[in-house]
Design a protein around this motif. Structure first.
Motif, PDB file in Angstrom:
ATOM      1  N   ASP A   2       4.670  -0.388 -28.190  1.00 49.24           N
ATOM      2  CA  ASP A   2       4.678  -0.286 -26.722  1.00 49.24           C
ATOM      3  C   ASP A   2       3.603   0.685 -26.263  1.00 49.24           C
ATOM      4  OD1 ASP A   2       6.867  -1.972 -26.418  1.00 49.24           O
ATOM      5  OD2 ASP A   2       8.287  -0.324 -26.719  1.00 49.24           O
ATOM      6  N   ASP A   3       3.109   0.449 -25.053  1.00 47.54           N
ATOM      7  CA  ASP A   3       2.165   1.395 -24.445  1.00 47.54           C
ATOM      8  C   ASP A   3       2.995   2.475 -23.749  1.00 47.54           C
ATOM      9  OD1 ASP A   3       0.413   2.771 -22.791  1.00 47.54           O
ATOM     10  OD2 ASP A   3      -0.805   0.977 -22.398  1.00 47.54           O
ATOM     11  N   ALA A   4       2.828   3.714 -24.193  1.00 43.76           N
ATOM     12  CA  ALA A   4       3.653   4.811 -23.652  1.00 43.76           C
ATOM     13  C   ALA A   4       3.345   5.091 -22.186  1.00 43.76           C
ATOM     14  CB  ALA A   4       3.456   6.069 -24.489  1.00 43.76           C
ATOM     15  N   ARG A  20       2.231  13.205 -31.650  1.00 43.67           N
ATOM     16  CA  ARG A  20       1.208  13.980 -32.358  1.00 43.67           C
ATOM     17  C   ARG A  20      -0.121  13.247 -32.302  1.00 43.67           C
ATOM     18  NH1 ARG A  20       1.655  15.165 -38.763  1.00 43.67           N
ATOM     19  NH2 ARG A  20       1.082  12.963 -38.801  1.00 43.67           N
ATOM     20  N   LEU A  21      -1.159  13.990 -32.018  1.00 45.14           N
ATOM     21  CA  LEU A  21      -2.535  13.472 -31.979  1.00 45.14           C
ATOM     22  C   LEU A  21      -2.678  12.265 -31.059  1.00 45.14           C
ATOM     23  CD1 LEU A  21      -3.969  13.929 -35.587  1.00 45.14           C
ATOM     24  CD2 LEU A  21      -4.666  15.057 -33.481  1.00 45.14           C
ATOM     25  N   LEU A  22      -2.243  12.430 -29.839  1.00 46.48           N
ATOM     26  CA  LEU A  22      -2.314  11.362 -28.848  1.00 46.48           C
ATOM     27  C   LEU A  22      -3.306  11.695 -27.733  1.00 46.48           C
ATOM     28  CD1 LEU A  22       1.554  10.712 -28.618  1.00 46.48           C
ATOM     29  CD2 LEU A  22      -0.132   9.489 -30.010  1.00 46.48           C
ATOM     30  N   CYS A  25      -5.399   8.936 -26.268  1.00 47.41           N
ATOM     31  CA  CYS A  25      -4.747   7.651 -25.991  1.00 47.41           C
ATOM     32  C   CYS A  25      -4.544   7.338 -24.506  1.00 47.41           C
ATOM     33  CB  CYS A  25      -3.383   7.611 -26.656  1.00 47.41           C
ATOM     34  SG  CYS A  25      -3.459   7.774 -28.442  1.00 47.41           S
ATOM     35  N   PHE A  26      -4.283   8.360 -23.721  1.00 44.95           N
ATOM     36  CA  PHE A  26      -3.745   8.095 -22.390  1.00 44.95           C
ATOM     37  C   PHE A  26      -4.748   8.402 -21.274  1.00 44.95           C
ATOM     38  CE2 PHE A  26       0.049   9.811 -24.842  1.00 44.95           C
ATOM     39  CZ  PHE A  26       0.428   8.556 -25.283  1.00 44.95           C
TER      40      PHE A  26
HETATM   41  C1  SAM Z   1      -4.495   9.475 -33.911  1.00 44.22           C
HETATM   42  S1  SAM Z   1      -3.158   8.362 -34.103  1.00 44.22           S
HETATM   43  C2  SAM Z   1      -1.814   9.484 -34.423  1.00 44.22           C
HETATM   44  C3  SAM Z   1      -0.719   8.807 -35.211  1.00 44.22           C
HETATM   45  C4  SAM Z   1       0.484   9.698 -35.583  1.00 44.22           C
HETATM   46  N1  SAM Z   1       1.177  10.203 -34.397  1.00 44.22           N
HETATM   47  C5  SAM Z   1       0.072  10.860 -36.468  1.00 44.22           C
HETATM   48  O1  SAM Z   1      -0.010  11.994 -35.994  1.00 44.22           O
HETATM   49  O2  SAM Z   1      -0.209  10.616 -37.658  1.00 44.22           O
HETATM   50  C6  SAM Z   1      -2.880   7.827 -32.444  1.00 44.22           C
HETATM   51  C7  SAM Z   1      -1.802   6.750 -32.355  1.00 44.22           C
HETATM   52  O3  SAM Z   1      -1.486   6.509 -30.986  1.00 44.22           O
HETATM   53  C8  SAM Z   1      -1.336   5.095 -30.789  1.00 44.22           C
HETATM   54  N2  SAM Z   1      -1.621   4.832 -29.363  1.00 44.22           N
HETATM   55  C9  SAM Z   1      -2.825   4.716 -28.757  1.00 44.22           C
HETATM   56  N3  SAM Z   1      -2.678   4.489 -27.448  1.00 44.22           N
HETATM   57  C10 SAM Z   1      -1.343   4.445 -27.216  1.00 44.22           C
HETATM   58  C11 SAM Z   1      -0.551   4.206 -26.052  1.00 44.22           C
HETATM   59  N4  SAM Z   1      -1.125   4.004 -24.859  1.00 44.22           N
HETATM   60  N5  SAM Z   1       0.801   4.219 -26.175  1.00 44.22           N
HETATM   61  C12 SAM Z   1       1.379   4.427 -27.371  1.00 44.22           C
HETATM   62  N6  SAM Z   1       0.688   4.660 -28.510  1.00 44.22           N
HETATM   63  C13 SAM Z   1      -0.658   4.659 -28.427  1.00 44.22           C
HETATM   64  C14 SAM Z   1      -2.335   4.498 -31.746  1.00 44.22           C
HETATM   65  O4  SAM Z   1      -1.985   3.171 -32.035  1.00 44.22           O
HETATM   66  C15 SAM Z   1      -2.210   5.422 -32.955  1.00 44.22           C
HETATM   67  O5  SAM Z   1      -1.175   4.979 -33.787  1.00 44.22           O
END
Ligand code: SAM
Length: 177
Positions: A2-4, A20-22, A25-26
């Motif tokens: 899902d898209d958060a 973590r590490l997002l 993403c947003f």
């Molecule tokens: C850098 S990775 C971090 C993965 C994990 N949380 C970790 O720390 O190992 C970023 C993750 O965010 C997901 N992601 C990217 N955009 C997103 C969104 N809009 N909503 C939810 N997840 C998203 C990506 O698919 C990816 O799995």
């Protein structure tokens, strides 16, 4: 899956939500923190672990280096897509704005390589350097080419210098975490 950033349609509330590490993403990290707040039970926890993409230095050795320029440019390139790759540094503000109480912010650092003296920091630096050497092209391509208009060849040439600077132990850089 899902898209958060979409509406959260879970059938139950949560006690604990972790991200973590997002940072990349947003479009609106503050909005995601607000959504998490709304989906928590009273007394629940949100934990976020983020890096600030901008390179910091403990002294002047980072100034004018390719690695410093690289982080400046990828942040600028990401901004062209409406993304704030420094949003990790503003999480505490976002938490308070969403309504969280008793917010705790812990500060760590990822050294660029094994330049620190302590054994532990050297190890963290080794992991981070390895991660960045591995991920640098993937991190850079969209933001530097589509974002800032570099050609692939220009970018690859630039990344040669960035990789060299990343491994240079005379450059005392770190990423705030
Ligand atoms: C850098 S990775 C971090 C993965 C994990 N949380 C970790 O720390 O190992 C970023 C993750 O965010 C997901 N992601 C990217 N955009 C997103 C969104 N809009 N909503 C939810 N997840 C998203 C990506 O698919 C990816 O799995």
């Amino acid at each position: 899956v899902d898209d958060a950033e979409d509406d959260w349609t879970y059938s139950q509330k949560f006690d604990y939500i972790h991200g973590r590490l997002l940072f990349s993403c947003f479009n609106d990290m503050a909005g995601v923190v607000r959504k998490a707040y709304d989906e928590l039970e009273p007394g629940g926890y949100l934990e976020m672990q983020e890096i600030n993409c901008r390179l910091h230095g403990v002294d002047d050795t980072t100034k004018g280096t390719a690695i410093q320029r690289w982080t400046d440019l990828i942040i600028e390139g990401a901004a062209r897509f409406g993304k704030d790759w420094e949003c990790g540094a503003r999480l505490k503000e976002f938490f308070f704005a969403a309504g969280f109480e008793e917010v705790v912010e812990l500060h760590y650092a990822f050294p660029t390589n094994m330049w620190p003296k302590s054994r532990h920091k050297k190890l963290v630096g080794l992991y981070q350097m390895t991660n960045m050497l591995d991920g640098m092209q993937g991190i850079s391509t969209r933001v530097l080419t589509k974002g800032l208009g570099m050609s692939i060849e220009e970018m690859e040439l630039f990344l040669v210098d960035v990789r060299e600077a990343l491994q240079n132990r005379h450059i005392h850089g770190y990423w705030p975490v």
